[in-house]
Design a protein around this motif. Structure first.
Motif, PDB file in Angstrom:
ATOM      1  N   ALA A   1       0.989  -1.137   0.260  1.00 22.26           N
ATOM      2  CA  ALA A   1      -0.054  -0.037   0.106  1.00 22.26           C
ATOM      3  C   ALA A   1       0.495   1.329   0.225  1.00 22.26           C
ATOM      4  CB  ALA A   1      -1.253  -0.281   1.344  1.00 22.26           C
ATOM      5  N   LEU A   2       1.654   1.084   1.169  1.00 23.80           N
ATOM      6  CA  LEU A   2       2.803   2.065   1.357  1.00 23.80           C
ATOM      7  C   LEU A   2       3.073   2.805  -0.686  1.00 23.80           C
ATOM      8  CD1 LEU A   2       3.843   4.655   3.056  1.00 23.80           C
ATOM      9  CD2 LEU A   2       6.189   2.903   3.009  1.00 23.80           C
TER      10      LEU A   2
ATOM     11  N   GLU B   1       2.650   1.693  -3.515  1.00 27.86           N
ATOM     12  CA  GLU B   1       1.011   2.264  -4.037  1.00 27.86           C
ATOM     13  C   GLU B   1       0.778   4.103  -3.960  1.00 27.86           C
ATOM     14  OE1 GLU B   1      -1.807  -0.139  -3.750  1.00 27.86           O
ATOM     15  OE2 GLU B   1      -1.225  -1.713  -4.980  1.00 27.86           O
ATOM     16  N   LYS B   2       0.969   4.081  -2.646  1.00 30.11           N
ATOM     17  CA  LYS B   2       0.538   5.780  -2.604  1.00 30.11           C
ATOM     18  C   LYS B   2       1.516   6.555  -3.203  1.00 30.11           C
ATOM     19  CE  LYS B   2      -3.370   5.816  -0.570  1.00 30.11           C
ATOM     20  NZ  LYS B   2      -4.761   7.066  -0.577  1.00 30.11           N
ATOM     21  N   THR B   3       3.127   6.050  -2.855  1.00 25.86           N
ATOM     22  CA  THR B   3       3.760   6.429  -3.406  1.00 25.86           C
ATOM     23  C   THR B   3       4.923   7.180  -4.476  1.00 25.86           C
ATOM     24  OG1 THR B   3       5.898   5.185  -2.483  1.00 25.86           O
ATOM     25  CG2 THR B   3       4.970   6.837  -1.216  1.00 25.86           C
ATOM     26  N   GLU B   4       3.637   5.825  -5.373  1.00 28.24           N
ATOM     27  CA  GLU B   4       4.303   5.565  -7.068  1.00 28.24           C
ATOM     28  C   GLU B   4       6.084   5.281  -6.722  1.00 28.24           C
ATOM     29  OE1 GLU B   4       3.765   9.100  -9.103  1.00 28.24           O
ATOM     30  OE2 GLU B   4       0.857   8.318  -8.751  1.00 28.24           O
TER      31      GLU B   4
ATOM     32  N   ALA C   1       9.836   1.023  -0.648  1.00 25.88           N
ATOM     33  CA  ALA C   1       9.151   1.329   0.429  1.00 25.88           C
ATOM     34  C   ALA C   1       9.053   0.710   1.528  1.00 25.88           C
ATOM     35  CB  ALA C   1       7.390   1.021   0.104  1.00 25.88           C
TER      36      ALA C   1
END
Length: 95
Positions: A13-14, A16-19, A25
């Motif tokens: 998830a981290l 994905e959020k930070t691309e 991550a």
């Protein structure tokens, strides 16, 4: 109650959020955990904006009861890690 998020799910998830990729991550998450652990172990506190404050509290020596025998025993003073949840997080959960 939902199952807690695992570390690998959190890393995904981290990322994905930070691309970014999962390796970056994961390294960031490990570094954050290490910083928090070091700071709290040394008696400090860490505030995670929007999440809460993690700190160490000393508990005094006290008398406790052994539930199996009912015997009263003296428990030495110790330290516990506490977390105070931020009002913003409480409000988002309840609102």
């Amino acid at each position: 109650m939902a199952k807690p998020m695992t570390k690998s799910q959190l890393v995904t998830a981290l990322a994905e959020k930070t691309e970014s990729d999962k390796k970056t991550a994961g390294a960031s998450l490990d570094a954050l955990i290490q910083i928090i652990t070091e700071e709290v172990s040394n008696g400090g506190a860490v505030t995670l904006p929007g999440v809460g404050k993690i700190y160490c509290r000393e508990r005094p020596e006290r008398m406790v009861r052994n539930p199996a025998t009912g015997e009263q025993i003296k428990k030495e003073a110790d330290k516990v890690v506490k977390m105070t949840i931020a009002k913003a997080l409480k409000d988002s959960v309840n609102g």
